[in-house]
Scaffold this motif. Structure first.
Motif, PDB file in Angstrom:
ATOM      1  N   THR A   2       0.833  -1.191   0.000  1.00  9.21           N
ATOM      2  CA  THR A   2       0.000   0.000   0.000  1.00  9.21           C
ATOM      3  C   THR A   2       0.870   1.244   0.000  1.00  9.21           C
ATOM      4  O   THR A   2       1.698   1.437   0.889  1.00  9.21           O
ATOM      5  CB  THR A   2      -0.922   0.028   1.232  1.00  9.21           C
ATOM      6  OG1 THR A   2      -1.747  -1.140   1.221  1.00  9.21           O
ATOM      7  CG2 THR A   2      -1.809   1.264   1.202  1.00  9.21           C
ATOM      8  N   LEU A   3       0.672   2.076  -1.000  1.00  9.57           N
ATOM      9  CA  LEU A   3       1.422   3.319  -1.105  1.00  9.57           C
ATOM     10  C   LEU A   3       0.542   4.492  -0.713  1.00  9.57           C
ATOM     11  O   LEU A   3      -0.670   4.487  -0.927  1.00  9.57           O
ATOM     12  CB  LEU A   3       1.924   3.516  -2.540  1.00  9.57           C
ATOM     13  CG  LEU A   3       2.961   2.514  -3.052  1.00  9.57           C
ATOM     14  CD1 LEU A   3       3.256   2.771  -4.523  1.00  9.57           C
ATOM     15  CD2 LEU A   3       4.239   2.582  -2.238  1.00  9.57           C
ATOM     16  N   PHE A   4       1.177   5.497  -0.135  1.00 10.00           N
ATOM     17  CA  PHE A   4       0.494   6.730   0.223  1.00 10.00           C
ATOM     18  C   PHE A   4       1.233   7.894  -0.425  1.00 10.00           C
ATOM     19  O   PHE A   4       2.368   7.754  -0.884  1.00 10.00           O
ATOM     20  CB  PHE A   4       0.485   6.926   1.741  1.00 10.00           C
ATOM     21  CG  PHE A   4      -0.205   5.832   2.497  1.00 10.00           C
ATOM     22  CD1 PHE A   4      -1.576   5.865   2.704  1.00 10.00           C
ATOM     23  CD2 PHE A   4       0.519   4.764   3.005  1.00 10.00           C
ATOM     24  CE1 PHE A   4      -2.215   4.854   3.408  1.00 10.00           C
ATOM     25  CE2 PHE A   4      -0.108   3.745   3.708  1.00 10.00           C
ATOM     26  CZ  PHE A   4      -1.482   3.793   3.909  1.00 10.00           C
ATOM     27  N   LYS A   5       0.590   9.027  -0.447  1.00  4.76           N
ATOM     28  CA  LYS A   5       1.265  10.221  -0.938  1.00  4.76           C
ATOM     29  C   LYS A   5       1.039  11.363   0.038  1.00  4.76           C
ATOM     30  O   LYS A   5       0.058  11.383   0.780  1.00  4.76           O
ATOM     31  CB  LYS A   5       0.762  10.613  -2.328  1.00  4.76           C
ATOM     32  CG  LYS A   5      -0.688  11.075  -2.382  1.00  4.76           C
ATOM     33  CD  LYS A   5      -1.095  11.435  -3.806  1.00  4.76           C
ATOM     34  CE  LYS A   5      -2.574  11.833  -3.871  1.00  4.76           C
ATOM     35  NZ  LYS A   5      -3.003  12.141  -5.250  1.00  4.76           N
ATOM     36  N   ILE A  19       5.990   9.968  -2.197  1.00  6.01           N
ATOM     37  CA  ILE A  19       5.343   8.656  -2.235  1.00  6.01           C
ATOM     38  C   ILE A  19       6.014   7.793  -1.169  1.00  6.01           C
ATOM     39  O   ILE A  19       7.239   7.664  -1.147  1.00  6.01           O
ATOM     40  CB  ILE A  19       5.502   7.983  -3.619  1.00  6.01           C
ATOM     41  CG1 ILE A  19       5.031   8.926  -4.745  1.00  6.01           C
ATOM     42  CG2 ILE A  19       4.734   6.666  -3.663  1.00  6.01           C
ATOM     43  CD1 ILE A  19       3.567   9.291  -4.686  1.00  6.01           C
ATOM     44  N   ARG A  21       5.442   4.351   1.982  1.00  2.00           N
ATOM     45  CA  ARG A  21       4.672   3.201   2.445  1.00  2.00           C
ATOM     46  C   ARG A  21       4.973   2.926   3.912  1.00  2.00           C
ATOM     47  O   ARG A  21       6.035   3.287   4.423  1.00  2.00           O
ATOM     48  CB  ARG A  21       4.970   1.966   1.599  1.00  2.00           C
ATOM     49  CG  ARG A  21       6.417   1.535   1.532  1.00  2.00           C
ATOM     50  CD  ARG A  21       6.557   0.398   0.529  1.00  2.00           C
ATOM     51  NE  ARG A  21       7.934   0.080   0.210  1.00  2.00           N
ATOM     52  CZ  ARG A  21       8.645  -0.859   0.822  1.00  2.00           C
ATOM     53  NH1 ARG A  21       8.110  -1.532   1.820  1.00  2.00           N
ATOM     54  NH2 ARG A  21       9.878  -1.112   0.458  1.00  2.00           N
ATOM     55  N   GLU A  29       9.318   5.915  -1.053  1.00  2.00           N
ATOM     56  CA  GLU A  29       9.463   5.299  -2.365  1.00  2.00           C
ATOM     57  C   GLU A  29      10.067   6.285  -3.361  1.00  2.00           C
ATOM     58  O   GLU A  29      10.913   5.931  -4.172  1.00  2.00           O
ATOM     59  CB  GLU A  29       8.097   4.822  -2.864  1.00  2.00           C
ATOM     60  CG  GLU A  29       8.146   3.927  -4.077  1.00  2.00           C
ATOM     61  CD  GLU A  29       8.702   2.549  -3.772  1.00  2.00           C
ATOM     62  OE1 GLU A  29       9.142   1.884  -4.723  1.00  2.00           O
ATOM     63  OE2 GLU A  29       8.717   2.138  -2.595  1.00  2.00           O
ATOM     64  N   GLU A  45       0.401  10.501 -10.505  1.00  2.00           N
ATOM     65  CA  GLU A  45      -0.782   9.773 -10.972  1.00  2.00           C
ATOM     66  C   GLU A  45      -0.469   8.938 -12.203  1.00  2.00           C
ATOM     67  O   GLU A  45      -0.937   7.807 -12.342  1.00  2.00           O
ATOM     68  CB  GLU A  45      -1.914  10.761 -11.268  1.00  2.00           C
ATOM     69  CG  GLU A  45      -2.533  11.359 -10.007  1.00  2.00           C
ATOM     70  CD  GLU A  45      -3.572  12.421 -10.321  1.00  2.00           C
ATOM     71  OE1 GLU A  45      -3.688  12.812 -11.509  1.00  2.00           O
ATOM     72  OE2 GLU A  45      -4.262  12.866  -9.383  1.00  2.00           O
ATOM     73  N   TYR A  48       2.139   6.008 -11.122  1.00  2.00           N
ATOM     74  CA  TYR A  48       1.597   4.972 -10.241  1.00  2.00           C
ATOM     75  C   TYR A  48       0.148   4.649 -10.595  1.00  2.00           C
ATOM     76  O   TYR A  48      -0.642   4.274  -9.735  1.00  2.00           O
ATOM     77  CB  TYR A  48       1.708   5.423  -8.783  1.00  2.00           C
ATOM     78  CG  TYR A  48       3.139   5.544  -8.315  1.00  2.00           C
ATOM     79  CD1 TYR A  48       3.827   4.447  -7.813  1.00  2.00           C
ATOM     80  CD2 TYR A  48       3.826   6.759  -8.404  1.00  2.00           C
ATOM     81  CE1 TYR A  48       5.147   4.550  -7.396  1.00  2.00           C
ATOM     82  CE2 TYR A  48       5.147   6.872  -7.993  1.00  2.00           C
ATOM     83  CZ  TYR A  48       5.800   5.766  -7.491  1.00  2.00           C
ATOM     84  OH  TYR A  48       7.109   5.874  -7.082  1.00  2.00           O
ATOM     85  N   GLU A  51      -1.517   1.541  -9.390  1.00  2.00           N
ATOM     86  CA  GLU A  51      -1.849   1.464  -7.966  1.00  2.00           C
ATOM     87  C   GLU A  51      -3.211   2.082  -7.659  1.00  2.00           C
ATOM     88  O   GLU A  51      -3.693   2.003  -6.529  1.00  2.00           O
ATOM     89  CB  GLU A  51      -0.779   2.193  -7.136  1.00  2.00           C
ATOM     90  CG  GLU A  51       0.624   1.643  -7.285  1.00  2.00           C
ATOM     91  CD  GLU A  51       0.809   0.329  -6.550  1.00  2.00           C
ATOM     92  OE1 GLU A  51      -0.007   0.026  -5.657  1.00  2.00           O
ATOM     93  OE2 GLU A  51       1.771  -0.393  -6.885  1.00  2.00           O
ATOM     94  N   LYS A  53      -5.797   5.429  -7.312  1.00  2.00           N
ATOM     95  CA  LYS A  53      -5.627   6.739  -6.692  1.00  2.00           C
ATOM     96  C   LYS A  53      -4.984   6.573  -5.322  1.00  2.00           C
ATOM     97  O   LYS A  53      -5.552   5.967  -4.413  1.00  2.00           O
ATOM     98  CB  LYS A  53      -6.975   7.448  -6.563  1.00  2.00           C
ATOM     99  CG  LYS A  53      -6.851   8.901  -6.124  1.00  2.00           C
ATOM    100  CD  LYS A  53      -8.187   9.618  -6.197  1.00  2.00           C
ATOM    101  CE  LYS A  53      -8.026  11.083  -5.818  1.00  2.00           C
ATOM    102  NZ  LYS A  53      -9.315  11.816  -5.901  1.00  2.00           N
ATOM    103  N   LEU A  54      -3.797   7.118  -5.159  1.00  2.00           N
ATOM    104  CA  LEU A  54      -3.078   6.961  -3.899  1.00  2.00           C
ATOM    105  C   LEU A  54      -3.694   7.840  -2.819  1.00  2.00           C
ATOM    106  O   LEU A  54      -3.915   9.036  -3.031  1.00  2.00           O
ATOM    107  CB  LEU A  54      -1.605   7.331  -4.073  1.00  2.00           C
ATOM    108  CG  LEU A  54      -0.797   6.516  -5.087  1.00  2.00           C
ATOM    109  CD1 LEU A  54       0.652   6.983  -5.093  1.00  2.00           C
ATOM    110  CD2 LEU A  54      -0.869   5.035  -4.777  1.00  2.00           C
TER     111      LEU A  54
END
Length: 201
Positions: A2-5, A19, A21, A29, A45, A48, A51, A53-54
Motif C-alpha cells: 500500500t502506497l500513500f502520498k 510517495i 509506504r 518510495e 498519478e 503509479y 496502484e 488513486k493513492l
C-alpha cells in the motif's frame, strides 16, 4: 504494497509529492518534483496509475520527521537528512555508491561529475555518474543538484531539461551564486577526493 502520498505545496520549487509506504517498514518510495509542464501530482498519478488513486496520508512519525527536515532546508536552516528511510537496495552497486557518496555533499559546496566518479571508485565513469544521478528518486535528501560540470555549468537535473530552473533555485538556497547556467564566485568544491579535486577559479 500500500502506497500513500503527501503533497508539499507551496515550496520554493513548486509542488512536491512524496510517495511512501508503511509496511513492512516505513520507507520513502520517491520524492517527485514538479516540472513547468506538469505538477508533481500529475506525474505521480501517471507513474503509479496501476496502484489506483493513492490516498493522502500524514499519519507517520517518520514522515513527519522527513517533512520537518525538508521545511528546515527550505527555510535555509540546517537540515539533518538520513538515508535510513530510503530504499537504495533497488540500485546497482555502482549507482548505490554514487548516491551514497552524493549524500555526503554538504550544503554550500558542490562537486563535479568527474570528482564524484573518482570518489565512487570509478574515475572514468563520469557519464555513468550523470545517468545514476538522473535516476535519483530522492532529490534534496540525496542532493544531486550539488553536482555540476567541470566548467561550472550546472548540468542536468532529474533527467529532464525542464529541471534546470529547480536546480538553480536549490543551489541558490544552498547559498551559491548562479549567473545564467553557471556557478560563479568563490563557491567551494567539496573534497570528496583530496588527491584529485577539480578546482573552480
Amino acid at each position: 504494497m500500500t502506497l500513500f502520498k503527501y503533497i508539499i505545496n507551496p515550496s520554493p520549487i513548486g509542488e512536491i509529492t512524496i510517495i511512501w509506504r508503511k509496511k513492512p517498514k516505513f520507507q520513502i518510495e520517491e520524492i517527485i518534483l514538479s516540472r513547468p509542464d506538469k505538477s508533481s501530482t500529475q506525474i505521480a498519478e501517471e507513474k503509479y496509475e496501476q496502484e489506483g488513486k493513492l490516498p493522502i496520508n500524514k499519519k507517520s512519525k517518520q514522515l513527519n520527521n522527513v517533512l520537518k527536515e525538508l521545511d528546515n532546508y527550505f527555510k535555509e536552516k540546517d537540515a539533518k537528512f538520513s538515508l535510513e528511510y530510503l530504499n537504495l537496495e533497488k540500485f546497482t552497486p555502482f549507482q548505490r555508491k554514487v548516491l551514497e557518496t552524493e549524500f555526503k555533499t554538504k550544503k554550500g559546496t558542490i562537486n563535479t561529475y568527474k570528482d564524484l566518479a573518482k570518489a565512487a571508485g570509478s574515475p572514468k565513469a563520469y557519464r555513468s555518474v550523470g545517468t545514476a544521478l538522473s535516476k535519483n528518486p530522492y532529490p534534496i535528501i540525496i542532493p544531486c543538484h550539488r553536482t555540476v560540470k567541470s566548467d561550472r555549468t550546472i548540468g542536468g537535473f532529474g533527467g529532464v531539461s525542464e529541471g534546470l530552473e529547480s536546480k538553480k533555485i536549490l543551489l541558490e538556497l544552498d547559498g551559491l551564486m548562479i549567473q545564467g547556467k553557471k556557478v560563479v564566485g568563490n563557491s567551494p568544491i567539496i573534497a570528496l577526493d583530496k588527491t584529485s579535486q577539480t578546482k573552480l577559479v
